[in-house]
Scaffold this active site. Structure first.
Site, mmCIF file in Angstrom:
data_model
loop_
_atom_site.group_PDB
_atom_site.id
_atom_site.type_symbol
_atom_site.label_atom_id
_atom_site.label_comp_id
_atom_site.label_asym_id
_atom_site.label_seq_id
_atom_site.Cartn_x
_atom_site.Cartn_y
_atom_site.Cartn_z
ATOM 1 C CB SER A 94 41.654 9.554 55.930
ATOM 2 O OG SER A 94 40.322 9.890 56.194
ATOM 3 C CG ASP A 210 39.803 17.534 55.412
ATOM 4 O OD1 ASP A 210 40.932 17.054 55.215
ATOM 5 O OD2 ASP A 210 38.787 16.825 55.593
ATOM 6 C CG HIS A 265 39.215 14.041 53.618
ATOM 7 N ND1 HIS A 265 40.092 14.202 54.665
ATOM 8 C CD2 HIS A 265 38.946 12.712 53.572
ATOM 9 C CE1 HIS A 265 40.330 13.035 55.237
ATOM 10 N NE2 HIS A 265 39.650 12.104 54.595
#
Ligand SMILES: *[C@@H]1O[C@H](CO)[C@@H](O)[C@H](O)[C@H]1NC(C)=O
Ligand SMILES: *[C@@H]1O[C@H](CO)[C@@H](O)[C@H](O)[C@H]1NC(C)=O
Ligand SMILES: *[C@@H]1O[C@H](CO)[C@@H](O)[C@H](O)[C@H]1NC(C)=O
Length: 284
Positions: A94, A210, A265
């Site tokens: 990330s 995501d 995600h």
């Protein structure tokens, strides 16, 4: 006696062929704990691997400016690579994936062999869901007013906020993303590119489900144009003009884009099969 020597030689050989150390960099608002599963899985599949799982800039401090974080993390990574002349692998998740990439660029003497970006906003971020994770009160269309200001640039998110409708302001105010992507030339542009072309492999992992990285293609350097159409990496100037060396990597078989559907995600780093199927092969 002869066999003993051969055995010793073999043991020694095994020692020399050990896996390179891996440095893990966590995402925004979390810390090293969030990366423990990846660490443990690497150690399980590749016994003997030294995994550095940093807790620097965890929690709220992950919102500090990207340059400040990068500068401090370089000191840590430098210490580690000094002890490992054979090179290390770098994996960021990330925001940590974008941060890790700029660490490479700001430290061109690095000896990172393979860089793995696990769902990182490499081309920036423009989406409500992500915005509201950290700034619940902000409206997507108005966030630029905060982020493209002196104050806004003190936060990591402001540094990579990429509003397709305010590109002029982005270029005028953003002190980070347009520079590390060489959209704006600086005295460090050549260095930023060189540091990337040194890699043995860049691996960009992301996927359409995501729900946080927006557009999800940003995890592979794709981004919106000014009509909100997503332009994939290969069709962007960043690639065509080889601004940061991605085309160089690609043309020599050193750029791997991996798209995995069905992964939210917050699952990329919590799903061992991601390590098994897409990551471990790069950690030689
Ligand atoms: C790097 O290593 C030196 C010497 O071992 C130590 O004094 C220093 O605190 C380390 N720096 C970081 C950022 O870990
Ligand atoms: C950006 O900076 C240029 C040069 O300083 C200035 O002419 C322009 O008005 C600025 N644009 C915005 C949207 O801030
Ligand atoms: C874990 O990843 C695999 C792909 O490697 C995927 O098929 C599976 O659905 C994922 N599980 C979760 C809970 O995300």
């Amino acid at each position: 006696m002869k066999y003993l020597i051969i055995m010793l030689l073999m043991l020694n050989f095994k020692g020399n062929s050990a896996y390179r150390p891996v440095y893990l960099l966590h995402g925004i608002m979390t810390g090293s704990l969030s990366m423990e599963l990846i660490k443990e899985r690497i150690e399980e599949l590749h016994p003997g691997t030294i995994v550095y799982n940093t807790n620097l800039f965890s929690g709220w401090s992950s919102l500090e400016s990207m340059w400040y974080q990068a500068q401090q993390l370089i000191l840590d990574i430098k210490n580690i690579t000094d002890q490992h002349p054979e090179g290390i692998h770098l994996l960021g998740y990330s925001q940590g994936a974008l941060l890790a990439r700029s660490i490479l660029q700001a430290y061109p003497e690095h000896n990172v062999r393979n860089f793995i970006s696990l769902s990182g906003p490499q081309a920036g971020q423009y989406g409500t869901k992500f915005l509201h994770l950290i700034f619940p009160g902000l409206v997507l269309e108005e966030a630029y007013e905060l982020f493209y200001s002196r104050v806004g640039q003190h936060t990591s998110v402001g540094n990579y906020w990429n509003d397709p409708f305010h590109q002029m302001l982005y270029r005028n105010f953003s002190q980070y993303l347009p520079f590390i992507n060489n959209e704006l030339k600086s005295t460090r542009s050549a260095q930023f590119k060189y540091a990337i072309t040194k890699l043995n492999k860049m691996v960009l992992i992301g996927g359409p489900d995501d729900n946080v990285i927006t557009p999800w293609e940003s995890s592979q350097f794709g981004f919106y144009d000014d009509t909100m159409t997503v332009i994939n990496l290969m069709s962007r100037d960043l690639y065509k003009e080889d601004s940061i060396g991605l085309r160089t990597l690609d043309e020599s078989g050193r750029l791997d884009l991996i798209t995995v559907p069905g992964i939210d995600h917050f699952m990329w780093h919590l799903n061992v099969s991601i390590v098994d199927n897409y990551i471990i092969q790069y950690l030689d």
